[in-house]
Motif scaffolding. Structure first.
Motif, PDB file in Angstrom:
ATOM      1  N   LEU A 106      36.484  35.164  39.330  1.00 49.03           N
ATOM      2  CA  LEU A 106      36.603  35.894  38.071  1.00 49.03           C
ATOM      3  C   LEU A 106      35.690  37.107  38.073  1.00 49.03           C
ATOM      4  O   LEU A 106      34.628  37.097  38.686  1.00 49.03           O
ATOM      5  N   THR A 107      36.128  38.131  37.367  1.00 50.20           N
ATOM      6  CA  THR A 107      35.298  39.325  37.218  1.00 50.20           C
ATOM      7  C   THR A 107      35.235  39.710  35.752  1.00 50.20           C
ATOM      8  O   THR A 107      36.105  39.350  34.957  1.00 50.20           O
ATOM      9  N   LYS A 108      34.202  40.429  35.428  1.00 54.83           N
ATOM     10  CA  LYS A 108      34.072  40.998  34.098  1.00 54.83           C
ATOM     11  C   LYS A 108      34.376  42.483  34.279  1.00 54.83           C
ATOM     12  O   LYS A 108      33.663  43.173  34.994  1.00 54.83           O
ATOM     13  N   GLY A 109      35.441  42.932  33.697  1.00 54.90           N
ATOM     14  CA  GLY A 109      35.853  44.313  33.909  1.00 54.90           C
ATOM     15  C   GLY A 109      37.028  44.380  34.870  1.00 54.90           C
ATOM     16  O   GLY A 109      37.671  43.371  35.125  1.00 54.90           O
ATOM     17  N   PRO A 110      37.285  45.563  35.416  1.00 55.06           N
ATOM     18  CA  PRO A 110      38.452  45.726  36.294  1.00 55.06           C
ATOM     19  C   PRO A 110      38.459  44.705  37.426  1.00 55.06           C
ATOM     20  O   PRO A 110      37.504  44.595  38.175  1.00 55.06           O
ATOM     21  N   SER A 111      39.533  43.972  37.501  1.00 56.81           N
ATOM     22  CA  SER A 111      39.652  42.869  38.446  1.00 56.81           C
ATOM     23  C   SER A 111      39.587  43.330  39.901  1.00 56.81           C
ATOM     24  O   SER A 111      40.383  44.155  40.329  1.00 56.81           O
ATOM     25  N   GLY A 112      38.611  42.794  40.619  1.00 56.79           N
ATOM     26  CA  GLY A 112      38.552  43.020  42.052  1.00 56.79           C
ATOM     27  C   GLY A 112      38.147  44.412  42.484  1.00 56.79           C
ATOM     28  O   GLY A 112      38.360  44.777  43.635  1.00 56.79           O
ATOM     29  N   LYS A 113      37.560  45.188  41.614  1.00 62.52           N
ATOM     30  CA  LYS A 113      37.217  46.579  41.911  1.00 62.52           C
ATOM     31  C   LYS A 113      36.493  46.740  43.253  1.00 62.52           C
ATOM     32  O   LYS A 113      36.806  47.641  44.018  1.00 62.52           O
ATOM     33  N   ASN A 114      35.545  45.888  43.541  1.00 67.61           N
ATOM     34  CA  ASN A 114      34.767  46.005  44.779  1.00 67.61           C
ATOM     35  C   ASN A 114      35.068  44.889  45.773  1.00 67.61           C
ATOM     36  O   ASN A 114      34.266  44.640  46.669  1.00 67.61           O
ATOM     37  N   LEU A 115      36.185  44.224  45.607  1.00 65.29           N
ATOM     38  CA  LEU A 115      36.542  43.134  46.507  1.00 65.29           C
ATOM     39  C   LEU A 115      37.414  43.633  47.651  1.00 65.29           C
ATOM     40  O   LEU A 115      38.129  44.621  47.502  1.00 65.29           O
ATOM     41  N   PRO A 116      37.356  42.937  48.808  1.00 67.00           N
ATOM     42  CA  PRO A 116      38.255  43.297  49.915  1.00 67.00           C
ATOM     43  C   PRO A 116      39.724  43.188  49.484  1.00 67.00           C
ATOM     44  O   PRO A 116      40.053  42.427  48.574  1.00 67.00           O
ATOM     45  N   MET A 117      40.590  43.925  50.148  1.00 69.09           N
ATOM     46  CA  MET A 117      42.008  43.944  49.811  1.00 69.09           C
ATOM     47  C   MET A 117      42.702  42.627  50.141  1.00 69.09           C
ATOM     48  O   MET A 117      43.684  42.267  49.506  1.00 69.09           O
ATOM     49  N   THR A 118      42.213  41.901  51.157  1.00 68.99           N
ATOM     50  CA  THR A 118      42.820  40.638  51.558  1.00 68.99           C
ATOM     51  C   THR A 118      41.710  39.611  51.811  1.00 68.99           C
ATOM     52  O   THR A 118      40.526  39.933  51.741  1.00 68.99           O
ATOM     53  N   ARG A 119      42.112  38.402  52.149  1.00 67.92           N
ATOM     54  CA  ARG A 119      41.146  37.360  52.503  1.00 67.92           C
ATOM     55  C   ARG A 119      40.804  37.387  53.993  1.00 67.92           C
ATOM     56  O   ARG A 119      40.138  36.499  54.492  1.00 67.92           O
ATOM     57  N   GLN A 120      41.230  38.401  54.700  1.00 67.73           N
ATOM     58  CA  GLN A 120      41.001  38.501  56.141  1.00 67.73           C
ATOM     59  C   GLN A 120      39.524  38.364  56.499  1.00 67.73           C
ATOM     60  O   GLN A 120      39.176  37.809  57.525  1.00 67.73           O
ATOM     61  N   TYR A 121      38.634  38.854  55.645  1.00 64.93           N
ATOM     62  CA  TYR A 121      37.199  38.786  55.916  1.00 64.93           C
ATOM     63  C   TYR A 121      36.690  37.342  56.062  1.00 64.93           C
ATOM     64  O   TYR A 121      35.640  37.112  56.636  1.00 64.93           O
ATOM     65  N   MET A 122      37.459  36.366  55.564  1.00 66.15           N
ATOM     66  CA  MET A 122      37.048  34.973  55.646  1.00 66.15           C
ATOM     67  C   MET A 122      37.397  34.333  56.991  1.00 66.15           C
ATOM     68  O   MET A 122      36.889  33.280  57.323  1.00 66.15           O
ATOM     69  N   LEU A 123      38.267  34.962  57.741  1.00 62.82           N
ATOM     70  CA  LEU A 123      38.710  34.386  59.014  1.00 62.82           C
ATOM     71  C   LEU A 123      37.726  34.738  60.118  1.00 62.82           C
ATOM     72  O   LEU A 123      37.190  35.836  60.183  1.00 62.82           O
ATOM     73  N   ASN A 124      37.522  33.792  60.997  1.00 58.86           N
ATOM     74  CA  ASN A 124      36.634  34.006  62.121  1.00 58.86           C
ATOM     75  C   ASN A 124      37.471  34.464  63.315  1.00 58.86           C
ATOM     76  O   ASN A 124      38.040  33.651  64.024  1.00 58.86           O
ATOM     77  N   ASP A 125      37.544  35.754  63.513  1.00 59.88           N
ATOM     78  CA  ASP A 125      38.368  36.307  64.598  1.00 59.88           C
ATOM     79  C   ASP A 125      37.600  36.444  65.907  1.00 59.88           C
ATOM     80  O   ASP A 125      38.130  36.945  66.870  1.00 59.88           O
TER      81      ASP A 125
END
Length: 126
Positions: A106-125
């Motif tokens: 959850l965010t307060k204000g514009p949703s996801g403003k500073n979040l990555p575009m996808t969940r790719q950052y969670m994967l261990n490549d």
């Protein structure tokens, strides 16, 4: 925020209410989303963790049964049978989709403003 919920609407369970969690209630997804909206928060992400929690309960039940004689010595056979049944029934409920564990970002204000575009950052490549 992360918690147990139901996609089909809120519910109670008479057996769990009597023996495990008196006064327990599993809210429905719509109830939770309504409260998020009423709080002027925005949903940036929702992740269903039902299958993970099913597996967690199966491991808890195995660990419990690996030490069952110790538990029975402390709490009695009746408690041990009920707890084993509770863990197995919950695992089955998650497997069948009757209940879910949902994680909300959850965010307060514009949703996801500073979040990555996808969940790719969670994967261990690596």
């Amino acid at each position: 925020i992360h918690g147990i919920t139901r996609q089909q609407g809120g519910a109670t369970n008479a057996w769990i209410n009597k023996y495990i969690f008196p006064g327990g209630y599993i809210p429905g997804l719509v109830e939770i989303v309504s409260r998020i909206e009423e709080s002027n928060l925005q949903i940036a992400d929702i992740e269903m963790l039902r299958r993970h929690y099913q597996r967690t309960l199966e491991i808890w039940d195995k660990n419990f049964n690996d030490h069952r004689s110790e538990v029975e010595g402390m709490m009695g056979e009746r408690f041990a049978r009920m707890w084993d049944m509770y863990l197995q029934a919950c695992a089955a409920s998650f497997e069948s989709g009757n209940i879910d564990v949902i994680q909300y970002l959850l965010t307060k204000g514009p949703s996801g403003k500073n979040l990555p575009m996808t969940r790719q950052y969670m994967l261990n490549d690596k």
